[in-house]
Scaffold this motif. Sequence first.
Motif, PDB file in Angstrom:
ATOM      1  N   SER A  32      -2.043   3.465   1.870  1.00 33.35           N
ATOM      2  CA  SER A  32      -1.305   2.760   3.370  1.00 33.35           C
ATOM      3  C   SER A  32      -2.251   1.484   3.315  1.00 33.35           C
ATOM      4  O   SER A  32      -1.093   0.813   4.187  1.00 33.35           O
ATOM      5  N   GLY A  33      -2.837   1.554   4.505  1.00 35.95           N
ATOM      6  CA  GLY A  33      -3.656   0.411   4.730  1.00 35.95           C
ATOM      7  C   GLY A  33      -3.457  -1.126   2.917  1.00 35.95           C
ATOM      8  O   GLY A  33      -3.652  -2.030   3.726  1.00 35.95           O
ATOM      9  N   PHE A  34      -3.471  -0.607   1.686  1.00 33.05           N
ATOM     10  CA  PHE A  34      -3.380  -1.229   1.063  1.00 33.05           C
ATOM     11  C   PHE A  34      -1.831  -2.265   0.700  1.00 33.05           C
ATOM     12  O   PHE A  34      -1.465  -2.806   0.649  1.00 33.05           O
ATOM     13  N   LEU A  35      -0.886  -0.672   1.272  1.00 26.23           N
ATOM     14  CA  LEU A  35       0.384  -1.188   2.107  1.00 26.23           C
ATOM     15  C   LEU A  35       0.577  -2.625   2.824  1.00 26.23           C
ATOM     16  O   LEU A  35       1.396  -3.249   2.903  1.00 26.23           O
ATOM     17  N   ALA A  36      -0.715  -2.079   3.724  1.00 27.78           N
ATOM     18  CA  ALA A  36      -0.293  -2.864   5.527  1.00 27.78           C
ATOM     19  C   ALA A  36      -1.045  -4.370   4.676  1.00 27.78           C
ATOM     20  O   ALA A  36       0.023  -5.396   5.085  1.00 27.78           O
ATOM     21  N   LEU A  37      -1.765  -4.452   3.753  1.00 31.70           N
ATOM     22  CA  LEU A  37      -2.645  -5.681   3.234  1.00 31.70           C
ATOM     23  C   LEU A  37      -1.067  -6.609   3.004  1.00 31.70           C
ATOM     24  O   LEU A  37      -1.335  -8.180   2.370  1.00 31.70           O
ATOM     25  N   ILE A  38      -0.779  -5.928   1.920  1.00 31.74           N
ATOM     26  CA  ILE A  38       0.501  -6.281   1.401  1.00 31.74           C
ATOM     27  C   ILE A  38       2.074  -6.318   1.742  1.00 31.74           C
ATOM     28  O   ILE A  38       2.203  -7.948   1.654  1.00 31.74           O
ATOM     29  N   ALA A  39       2.249  -6.324   3.240  1.00 36.30           N
ATOM     30  CA  ALA A  39       3.289  -6.157   3.928  1.00 36.30           C
ATOM     31  C   ALA A  39       3.108  -7.190   5.233  1.00 36.30           C
ATOM     32  O   ALA A  39       4.550  -7.705   5.298  1.00 36.30           O
ATOM     33  N   ILE A  40       2.186  -7.557   5.193  1.00 37.77           N
ATOM     34  CA  ILE A  40       1.788  -8.562   6.871  1.00 37.77           C
ATOM     35  C   ILE A  40       1.956 -10.186   6.407  1.00 37.77           C
ATOM     36  O   ILE A  40       3.297 -10.191   7.251  1.00 37.77           O
TER      37      ILE A  40
END
Length: 96
Positions: A32-40
């Motif tokens: 989820s942290g990886f996803l947030a870094l990519i999605a921001i």
Amino acid sequence: MNGPRHLYQPGEIDTIRSGDIFVFDISGALLSGFLALIAIPSLMVLLSLTLPALVNRATNLVVAGVFIPVCVFNAAGASSPTRTRNRWSCCAATCS
């Protein structure tokens, strides 16, 4: 991690398959942290197009104030391949 080049080192794929990335266990929170870094960044583009100008500026300042230090921390944690290996080792497999 050294970016995608670290995957060419012996045993790296097996380490990931065993459930570890660097020193972290692969978990839902990590992914989820990886996803947030990519999605921001994508989310900020969308919000820039939809929010009013005043709200957009404030949002950009707040998100940048958090996101830039995170990116600097990630960049500082990565080591260059030349520090850990021979400079030409990335070519050794293809040249021989």
